[in-house]
Design a protein around this motif. Structure first.
Motif, PDB file in Angstrom:
ATOM      1  N   ASN A 218       0.743  -1.151  -0.017  1.00 54.20           N
ATOM      2  CA  ASN A 218       0.070   0.118  -0.029  1.00 54.20           C
ATOM      3  C   ASN A 218       0.918   1.367  -0.076  1.00 54.20           C
ATOM      4  O   ASN A 218       1.947   1.240   0.509  1.00 54.20           O
ATOM      5  CB  ASN A 218      -0.937   0.036   1.294  1.00 54.20           C
ATOM      6  CG  ASN A 218      -1.736  -1.445   1.390  1.00 54.20           C
ATOM      7  OD1 ASN A 218      -2.934  -1.124   0.780  1.00 54.20           O
ATOM      8  ND2 ASN A 218      -1.350  -2.284   1.879  1.00 54.20           N
ATOM      9  N   THR A 219       0.270   2.312  -0.549  1.00 56.17           N
ATOM     10  CA  THR A 219       1.087   3.733  -0.591  1.00 56.17           C
ATOM     11  C   THR A 219       0.425   4.607  -0.034  1.00 56.17           C
ATOM     12  O   THR A 219      -0.995   4.392   0.088  1.00 56.17           O
ATOM     13  CB  THR A 219       1.409   3.936  -2.083  1.00 56.17           C
ATOM     14  OG1 THR A 219       0.223   4.421  -2.756  1.00 56.17           O
ATOM     15  CG2 THR A 219       2.154   2.727  -2.515  1.00 56.17           C
ATOM     16  N   ASP A 220       0.669   5.945   0.013  1.00 55.44           N
ATOM     17  CA  ASP A 220      -0.189   7.033   0.272  1.00 55.44           C
ATOM     18  C   ASP A 220      -0.676   7.585  -1.014  1.00 55.44           C
ATOM     19  O   ASP A 220      -0.290   6.990  -2.281  1.00 55.44           O
ATOM     20  CB  ASP A 220       0.870   8.099   1.198  1.00 55.44           C
ATOM     21  CG  ASP A 220       2.167   8.622   0.422  1.00 55.44           C
ATOM     22  OD1 ASP A 220       2.108   8.327  -0.952  1.00 55.44           O
ATOM     23  OD2 ASP A 220       2.800   8.924   0.850  1.00 55.44           O
ATOM     24  N   ASN A 221      -1.093   8.730  -1.047  1.00 57.11           N
ATOM     25  CA  ASN A 221      -1.605   9.186  -2.205  1.00 57.11           C
ATOM     26  C   ASN A 221      -0.939  10.497  -2.980  1.00 57.11           C
ATOM     27  O   ASN A 221      -1.279  11.079  -4.083  1.00 57.11           O
ATOM     28  CB  ASN A 221      -3.102  10.191  -1.793  1.00 57.11           C
ATOM     29  CG  ASN A 221      -3.017  11.243  -0.959  1.00 57.11           C
ATOM     30  OD1 ASN A 221      -1.821  11.619  -0.466  1.00 57.11           O
ATOM     31  ND2 ASN A 221      -3.941  11.958  -1.011  1.00 57.11           N
ATOM     32  N   VAL A 222       0.543  10.210  -2.625  1.00 59.79           N
ATOM     33  CA  VAL A 222       1.275  11.403  -3.363  1.00 59.79           C
ATOM     34  C   VAL A 222       1.762  10.557  -4.595  1.00 59.79           C
ATOM     35  O   VAL A 222       2.080   9.462  -4.688  1.00 59.79           O
ATOM     36  CB  VAL A 222       2.523  11.367  -2.369  1.00 59.79           C
ATOM     37  CG1 VAL A 222       3.438  12.351  -3.339  1.00 59.79           C
ATOM     38  CG2 VAL A 222       2.524  12.155  -1.096  1.00 59.79           C
TER      39      VAL A 222
END
Length: 226
Positions: free
Chosen positions: A144-148
């Protein structure tokens, strides 16, 4: 001719039909009972709370086989985290689907925008792997990643980055720590399954993670790893 016999016979037939209908309405649906049991168990956040039936009976569907070894594995993982002072980097918690080991993907694990694991990351995986071998249930590795946004030649979007991180963890567990590959799967969810809002750096850090999920229900094809 005794016509009352015809009336009596009709009444008996109607009563028999009535009792059959009432019996059918009162029969307990096994599927509904099993579904209810699972929902209640999940509501108490304890997937192991369903009682084991006596004499080898069945207490639910095969897909909901809760491994009796998972609670012990969770305790050992928590000891490992505490002993190595990893509380800010590794989180252990249980869900209805299984035991979730969350690696928060801060700079101690990866460089920004990279899926190349650092030695510290490999050390943590090598410490977790022997505990994962104590069970033969399937393991889901979820990146999973952030929204950047990210846009590089290697990783055009966060989809590719999250998937690459998950696959990297899966390969290390299989190729280096010798976990049976039939137990392991990998998936990348990009920015679309956040744990928190992405309003601050701390919230984004919680969303940058790799989840190692020891699933409930033993795989029908997976064999115990070496």
């Amino acid at each position: 001719m005794m016509r009352w016999l015809l009336t009596y016979a009709d009444m008996i037939t109607l009563m028999l039909a009535l009792f059959i209908i009432l019996f059918a309405m009162s029969t307990i649906s096994r599927v509904k009972v099993q579904t209810f049991a699972k929902q209640v168990s999940a509501g108490f956040n304890n997937p192991w709370s369903v009682n084991q039936p006596p004499n080898g009976g069945s207490n639910g569907e095969a897909a909901f086989e809760a491994s009796s070894s998972i609670p012990a594995i969770q305790k050992e993982l928590e000891k490992f985290v505490k002993k190595n002072h990893l509380e800010n980097q590794v989180q252990i918690h249980s869900q209805a689907r299984g035991l979730v080991i969350t690696l928060l993907s801060d700079k101690s694990y990866y460089d920004s925008g990279s899926a190349q694991m650092r030695p510290h990351t490999l050390m943590i995986l090598d410490g977790i792997a022997p505990l994962l071998k104590r069970d033969n249930n399937e393991i889901s590795i979820e990146g999973n990643t952030d929204n950047v946004p990210i846009s590089t030649y290697q990783y055009p979007t966060n989809w590719e980055l999250s998937a690459a991180r998950a696959v990297g963890v899966a390969r290390h567990l299989v190729e280096d720590d010798k976990i049976n590959p039939t137990r392991v799967s990998a998936a990348g969810y990009g920015e679309f399954r956040p744990r928190n809002k992405n309003g601050t750096e701390d919230e984004r850090q919680q969303n940058r993670r790799v989840d190692i999920v020891l699933l409930n229900g033993a795989s029908s094809t997976a064999e115990k790893g070496p």
